[in-house]
Each structure stands twice: as structure tokens, then as C-alpha cells.
Design a protein around this motif. Sequence first.
Motif, PDB file in Angstrom:
ATOM      1  N   VAL A  30       1.803   6.386   9.812  1.00 54.08           N
ATOM      2  CA  VAL A  30       1.358   5.294   8.959  1.00 54.08           C
ATOM      3  C   VAL A  30       0.856   5.889   7.652  1.00 54.08           C
ATOM      4  CG1 VAL A  30      -0.155   3.294   8.766  1.00 54.08           C
ATOM      5  CG2 VAL A  30       0.684   4.018  11.007  1.00 54.08           C
ATOM      6  N   LEU A  31       1.311   5.345   6.537  1.00 51.60           N
ATOM      7  CA  LEU A  31       0.881   5.861   5.239  1.00 51.60           C
ATOM      8  C   LEU A  31      -0.574   5.510   4.978  1.00 51.60           C
ATOM      9  CD1 LEU A  31       4.002   5.003   3.050  1.00 51.60           C
ATOM     10  CD2 LEU A  31       3.405   7.179   4.103  1.00 51.60           C
ATOM     11  N   PRO A  32      -1.231   6.223   4.083  1.00 48.05           N
ATOM     12  CA  PRO A  32      -2.633   5.917   3.771  1.00 48.05           C
ATOM     13  C   PRO A  32      -2.796   4.481   3.270  1.00 48.05           C
ATOM     14  CG  PRO A  32      -1.973   8.030   2.835  1.00 48.05           C
ATOM     15  CD  PRO A  32      -0.727   7.390   3.337  1.00 48.05           C
ATOM     16  N   GLU A  33      -3.990   3.947   3.466  1.00 44.51           N
ATOM     17  CA  GLU A  33      -4.263   2.594   2.993  1.00 44.51           C
ATOM     18  C   GLU A  33      -4.226   2.553   1.474  1.00 44.51           C
ATOM     19  OE1 GLU A  33      -7.443   0.473   4.699  1.00 44.51           O
ATOM     20  OE2 GLU A  33      -7.337   1.504   6.630  1.00 44.51           O
ATOM     21  N   GLY A  34      -3.926   1.373   0.949  1.00 42.79           N
ATOM     22  CA  GLY A  34      -3.815   1.202  -0.484  1.00 42.79           C
ATOM     23  C   GLY A  34      -5.172   1.191  -1.158  1.00 42.79           C
ATOM     24  N   PRO A  35      -5.186   1.049  -2.468  1.00 42.29           N
ATOM     25  CA  PRO A  35      -6.458   0.998  -3.197  1.00 42.29           C
ATOM     26  C   PRO A  35      -7.285  -0.208  -2.765  1.00 42.29           C
ATOM     27  CG  PRO A  35      -4.598   0.407  -4.609  1.00 42.29           C
ATOM     28  CD  PRO A  35      -4.006   0.936  -3.351  1.00 42.29           C
ATOM     29  N   ALA A  36      -8.584  -0.117  -2.955  1.00 45.24           N
ATOM     30  CA  ALA A  36      -9.496  -1.159  -2.480  1.00 45.24           C
ATOM     31  C   ALA A  36      -9.227  -2.505  -3.148  1.00 45.24           C
ATOM     32  CB  ALA A  36     -10.949  -0.726  -2.730  1.00 45.24           C
ATOM     33  N   ALA A  51       0.841  -1.205   0.000  1.00 49.80           N
ATOM     34  CA  ALA A  51       0.000   0.000   0.000  1.00 49.80           C
ATOM     35  C   ALA A  51       0.874   1.252   0.000  1.00 49.80           C
ATOM     36  CB  ALA A  51      -0.919  -0.004   1.217  1.00 49.80           C
ATOM     37  N   GLY A  52       1.937   1.235   0.791  1.00 50.62           N
ATOM     38  CA  GLY A  52       2.852   2.375   0.817  1.00 50.62           C
ATOM     39  C   GLY A  52       3.550   2.580  -0.510  1.00 50.62           C
ATOM     40  N   ALA A  53       3.914   1.480  -1.172  1.00 53.09           N
ATOM     41  CA  ALA A  53       4.591   1.587  -2.467  1.00 53.09           C
ATOM     42  C   ALA A  53       3.660   2.181  -3.522  1.00 53.09           C
ATOM     43  CB  ALA A  53       5.089   0.211  -2.905  1.00 53.09           C
ATOM     44  N   TYR A  54       2.373   1.767  -3.516  1.00 52.64           N
ATOM     45  CA  TYR A  54       1.432   2.320  -4.485  1.00 52.64           C
ATOM     46  C   TYR A  54       1.158   3.798  -4.201  1.00 52.64           C
ATOM     47  CZ  TYR A  54       0.310  -1.821  -7.167  1.00 52.64           C
ATOM     48  OH  TYR A  54       0.385  -2.878  -8.033  1.00 52.64           O
ATOM     49  N   TRP A  55       1.093   4.155  -2.924  1.00 51.93           N
ATOM     50  CA  TRP A  55       0.911   5.566  -2.579  1.00 51.93           C
ATOM     51  C   TRP A  55       2.105   6.385  -3.052  1.00 51.93           C
ATOM     52  CZ3 TRP A  55       3.819   8.776   0.566  1.00 51.93           C
ATOM     53  CH2 TRP A  55       3.236  10.016   0.874  1.00 51.93           C
ATOM     54  N   TRP A  56       3.311   5.882  -2.832  1.00 51.35           N
ATOM     55  CA  TRP A  56       4.540   6.575  -3.255  1.00 51.35           C
ATOM     56  C   TRP A  56       4.573   6.728  -4.773  1.00 51.35           C
ATOM     57  CZ3 TRP A  56       8.682   4.584  -6.197  1.00 51.35           C
ATOM     58  CH2 TRP A  56       9.853   5.346  -6.192  1.00 51.35           C
ATOM     59  N   ALA A  57       4.261   5.643  -5.481  1.00 45.96           N
ATOM     60  CA  ALA A  57       4.283   5.700  -6.945  1.00 45.96           C
ATOM     61  C   ALA A  57       3.213   6.640  -7.476  1.00 45.96           C
ATOM     62  CB  ALA A  57       4.092   4.290  -7.516  1.00 45.96           C
ATOM     63  N   GLY A  58       2.067   6.683  -6.805  1.00 45.41           N
ATOM     64  CA  GLY A  58       1.001   7.586  -7.247  1.00 45.41           C
ATOM     65  C   GLY A  58       1.390   9.053  -7.123  1.00 45.41           C
ATOM     66  N   GLN A  59       2.258   9.385  -6.173  1.00 47.76           N
ATOM     67  CA  GLN A  59       2.726  10.756  -6.017  1.00 47.76           C
ATOM     68  C   GLN A  59       3.686  11.151  -7.132  1.00 47.76           C
ATOM     69  OE1 GLN A  59       1.594  12.766  -3.334  1.00 47.76           O
ATOM     70  NE2 GLN A  59       0.200  11.003  -3.188  1.00 47.76           N
ATOM     71  N   ARG A  60       4.353  10.158  -7.750  1.00 46.46           N
ATOM     72  CA  ARG A  60       5.371  10.452  -8.764  1.00 46.46           C
ATOM     73  C   ARG A  60       4.913  10.131 -10.176  1.00 46.46           C
ATOM     74  NH1 ARG A  60       7.199   9.785  -4.076  1.00 46.46           N
ATOM     75  NH2 ARG A  60       9.154  10.704  -3.316  1.00 46.46           N
ATOM     76  N   GLY A  61       4.174   9.035 -10.318  1.00 48.52           N
ATOM     77  CA  GLY A  61       3.697   8.670 -11.643  1.00 48.52           C
ATOM     78  C   GLY A  61       4.803   8.111 -12.518  1.00 48.52           C
ATOM     79  N   GLY A  62       4.461   7.787 -13.749  1.00 47.34           N
ATOM     80  CA  GLY A  62       5.452   7.313 -14.712  1.00 47.34           C
ATOM     81  C   GLY A  62       6.106   6.018 -14.286  1.00 47.34           C
ATOM     82  N   TRP A  63       7.451   5.980 -14.410  1.00 44.25           N
ATOM     83  CA  TRP A  63       8.204   4.758 -14.144  1.00 44.25           C
ATOM     84  C   TRP A  63       8.104   4.307 -12.696  1.00 44.25           C
ATOM     85  CZ3 TRP A  63      11.756   4.450 -10.352  1.00 44.25           C
ATOM     86  CH2 TRP A  63      12.234   5.665  -9.822  1.00 44.25           C
ATOM     87  N   ALA A  64       7.758   5.206 -11.771  1.00 43.47           N
ATOM     88  CA  ALA A  64       7.709   4.846 -10.350  1.00 43.47           C
ATOM     89  C   ALA A  64       6.728   3.705 -10.091  1.00 43.47           C
ATOM     90  CB  ALA A  64       7.333   6.065  -9.511  1.00 43.47           C
ATOM     91  N   MET A  65       5.730   3.541 -10.968  1.00 40.49           N
ATOM     92  CA  MET A  65       4.758   2.468 -10.782  1.00 40.49           C
ATOM     93  C   MET A  65       5.402   1.088 -10.930  1.00 40.49           C
ATOM     94  SD  MET A  65       1.690   2.038  -9.855  1.00 40.49           S
ATOM     95  CE  MET A  65       1.111   3.740 -10.014  1.00 40.49           C
ATOM     96  N   LEU A  66       6.605   1.018 -11.519  1.00 38.71           N
ATOM     97  CA  LEU A  66       7.304  -0.267 -11.631  1.00 38.71           C
ATOM     98  C   LEU A  66       7.672  -0.827 -10.268  1.00 38.71           C
ATOM     99  CD1 LEU A  66       9.713   0.462 -14.628  1.00 38.71           C
ATOM    100  CD2 LEU A  66       7.631  -0.914 -14.648  1.00 38.71           C
ATOM    101  N   VAL A  67       7.855   0.045  -9.278  1.00 39.60           N
ATOM    102  CA  VAL A  67       8.230  -0.430  -7.936  1.00 39.60           C
ATOM    103  C   VAL A  67       7.114  -1.251  -7.307  1.00 39.60           C
ATOM    104  CG1 VAL A  67       8.808   0.313  -5.593  1.00 39.60           C
ATOM    105  CG2 VAL A  67       9.957   1.365  -7.555  1.00 39.60           C
TER     106      VAL A  67
END
Length: 625
Positions: free
Chosen positions: A482-488, A389-405
Amino acid sequence: MPDSTQTLLLTALLGLPFVGAMGIGALRNRISGSVLGVLAVASTAIGLFLALTLARLSPQTLHWQTDWITFRGQSFPLSFQLDPLSKLMLVVVHGVALLVQLYSIDYMRGDARIGRYFAYLQLFVGAMLGIVLAGNLLILYGFWELVGLASYLLIGFWYHRPSAARAATKAFLMNRIGDAAFLLGILLTYVQTGSVAFGTEPLTTAVGLCLFMGCVAKSAQFPLLTWLPDAMEGPTPVSALLHAATMVAAGIVLLARIHPMLSPDALTVVAVVGTVTALWGGFSALFQLDIKRVLAFSTVSQLGLMVAGMGTGNVSGALFHLLTHACFKAGLFLAAGSVIHAVHTQDMRAMGGLRKALPYTFAAYVVCAAALAGVPLLSGFLSKEVILAGAYWWAGQRGGWAMLVPVGLLLSSVLTAVYMARQLRLVFWGERATTETIPHESGWLMRGPVLLLAVLSVGIWFSLDPLSAHHSPFFAFMQLPVLPEGPAWLAPVSMAIVAAGGWLGFRLREPAMNSKLALASFHYGYLDQLYQALFINPIRKLANFLHRADHRAVDGLVNGLGIGTVLLAHIAAFVDRVGVDGLVNGAGRLAVGVGQLTRSVQGGRVQTYIATAVAVVLFLLWWIL
């Protein structure tokens, strides 16, 4: 400020394992191995009691500091601190070490060097306590190196085996690479900030990455990950202690300490390295044949997950997974030790059908393996969901290649389910591949810790909500955001891929070991072969060339100069003896001859003098005329 009671408890807590190591080492030839094991267990149990007491008496963060070294007017303090991270790790280190030492009393029974074994374990525990309590980078580095020494001694404990000696040397040398960069980072931190204290302001990216290299080596991150599977040559309880819950966790503790000091670019590198490691370790575990190597690569993959969590800013999630991983991975290693103890082999091809012969071990193995794979209701599911969930939140803030993480981390979870299901199938299902031995359950000293760790791998101990850990009391205790919860869709997808991976692992047909896929996994992506080609072979060739150059050129020149000097000395001696000494001796003989002639003329007879005078006069007249 800490009071005298807290200071006394800290001193006793840090000193007890070192006193235990020296005491057990001194008594190793005087009392039995079982008694030494009991002493080690008692020492660690007292340490756990002291840690819990100190944590209860110290609800707030405490710092102990005194002057240690003063250099050019700059003081380097001896500094320790007790905060939520320290309290967590004190319990983890003591708890796992206690169970491992209890297990080892039976597992190592009859070993001629059992006293040294328990002494090394105590030394390792003391070094780990120093790391988690260190109050600055310099103190942490001192205990960091001591952990490296203790791990070298434990990995190579059975040094009469060439493979164990090589594994210990490999672990030591590969860790030195990271430790050298870590030390450089500490020095650069001092140059940049004028202090070696844990700071809150980001350092330059280069300095932060130097500090991170310490974690790369100690926690077996890409590309310095190949020492960890080879370290399985040590006794199985050592594998559980060093490589499941404590030693490799030191890198995660380091990252938690220096996280505020890492720049955004450095954290991005951390996230990428962690993701690559999680995938590399998961792929490498797929077709291993050794039961402990599968678990070793699993550790590599899970450490990559924690490092990626740190890189995405999810410090609390990474530490949560560190805690849950300590329980189920230590349980898996100790359960694997029970299997090895029963069948006397580590090759899974020689196992099979053990679920009926080893029912307790089988039950514990299934629970711990399911927790590792991320099956719901177990601890691994909760901690993995927090990281994803934290990784998806982080990638959502950056977009692009970050979603590979996050995608890479999700794929690593699929691989985990596949290789753990495959391992369960090979070890516990099917028919026995050999009937040379009759497997049987181990005694309760080995069985008890395994079952306890399996119970601790159940999710209820960490969160009352079986599908979410975001309201777990762990985060309140750690005092971390604690980071926000991930997508449903994240939890359902995670469950689905775990189920699919488990099904695939059970149904997966074993490929021929000469197939490209199996070989690539078995040789962990040919990383060691790459190092052999790029570094080891060229260095050996350079060393051989320098040896030949030294032998032929340098030694030839030195030998030639020596021979020439000896020859010149002989010539000089001849000239001195024949020329100089001959001239001196000839002059002496001439003087003696003239003296003798003169003496013969001076005889004292008048007739001789008159005859001589007449002869001289006649000669002169002849000469003149």
C-alpha cells in the motif's frame, strides 16, 4: 502442487458456465423463459459456491499447468493460476452476474429470444472466468477473444434495431484494433523472453505498450473509448454486467498481470492515458440526455482513474476501486433499468419527479450515485482517496509536469459530482415532463438486487475508518503493498470539491443543446467525427476509387481480353473452315475428279484404247513438228 480436489473444483468452475450456455441454448424452445432464467441463476450460484470453496481450500497461490502445443521444440502450456487477484475477480464476476441474471428474469420477461439471452450471459461468464484464471498471456488471449464474441452477441442482442446492430459492430471492430496490438505484444514478448508466461522483468517500452493496447480497447481508454456509450443499445442488465463490473474490468486485470513487465516509460504513458480518459469521460457525461449514456461515460471516467492508478504504481488502489466500482456502478445500471422499465424511455428530459413514484429505486440510486461521486462514508470515497493519494505520491517523486496527473484526477472527481447531481435532478426532482405513463416500482426480482448493491456501496464493508482505507483488510488479502497516505489536505479538499460539484450539478441551468459546450459534451469531444474525417471517410473514398478502378480498368481489361479472344476464335474458325478445310476438301474433290476421268479412260474397250493411242501420237507429232 494442487491436489485432486482443487483440480476437480477448478475444472467444474471453468466448465459449468459453458455447460450452462449449451444446455440453455438446447432447451430454449422447449421450456419457458423464466425457467431458463432460474437455470442460469442456479448455474452461477453454484459457480459462486465453488469459487468460495476453492478459495477457502487454497490459501496460497496455486498453478495448474500441462503441455498443450509443442512447436519447433518449444512447449506452450495450458496454464491456470489461483492467486488473490483471481479469488477477488471470481467473487466479483459471479456475484454481479448472479444479481444481473436474477434481475433479468423479470426485466426480460416476454422477450421471444430470452433463451438465447441467458445462454449468451453464461458464455460471457465462462469467458471472464478464463481471463481471471489464465496462467499465461496466450491462454488469457484466447479467453479475451471469447469475451469479445460474447459481448458482441449481447450488445447486438436486439439486432432488429439498426442502432443495436451498429453498436455491436462498432464495439467488435474497435476492440479488434486493441486486440491486434495485444497479440503483437504477446508475440514480441515470446521473441524477447522465449516465453508467454507472466514475468517479473520489464520488457522494452514498445512491447509493453503493445500489451497495454489490449487494455485500451477493452477498458475503453482514450482514444478507443467511443464504442462504450454506443454499447448501451443492449439490454440494461447487459450494460450492468459488461460495462460496469466485468468486461471493461478485464483490461484492469490485464494491467495487474503485466504490471511488473512494464518499463517506467510505459507506465508513464499508462498514467497519462488514464488521466486523459478520466477527464474526457467526465466532460462527455456532463450534458448527455440518455440516462444510460451518462452512466456509460461515467464508467469510462472511472476506468481512466483505475488505469491512472496502475500507471502511478498503485496496483492495490486500482484494484480496490475496481471492487467498489463493481458494486455501485452495477447498482446504478440496474436502478436505471428500473427507471426505464417504469417510464418506457431513456431520455431524461421525459422524466422528472420520480422520487415519490419510485422510492426504493430513488434511495438506491442516491446511495450508488453518492458512492460514485466520492461522498464520505461510502465506498467510492475510500477507493478514490487511495488512488489520489498514490497519484500525489508518484508525482512528488518526479516533480514538474507529473503533478498534472493528480490534478487531472482531482478535476475528474469534480466532474463526476456535477454530472451525477445533474442526473439525479433531471430524473428524480422537479415535475414529470409527461403524463402518458404512470410510473410504478418494479417487482422484487428487480428491486432486490438494486437494494443489495446499494447496501454493498456503503464504506463500512471495506474499511472501519470512514475517512481512510489504508488499513482496509482488502490490502492484506491482496498481498500487495500500500502506498503512503496522501497529504493531510487531500481528504478535506476532496470533500469540498464533491460538495461544490454536487451543488453546481443541482443548480446548473441546462444549456441550449445547440451551444458549443453542450454539443462538445454530447458528441464526446467530437472524437467520432474526428475518426470519421481522418479514417472512415478517406477509407471509403479509397474503397470507392478502387471499386471504380476495378470496374473500369480491371474489369474493362478482362472484358476486352474476353471479347478479343472470342473474336479471334471466330476468325480462327473462319480460316479453319474456309482456308484449311477448303484446301483439304478441294484437294479431295480434285483427286476424285481425276480419278473419275481416269476411270472413264480405263473402260476395257480395244477400240477406245486404239483411238486414244492414235490421238496421243498425232498430238506428239504436232508438238514436235
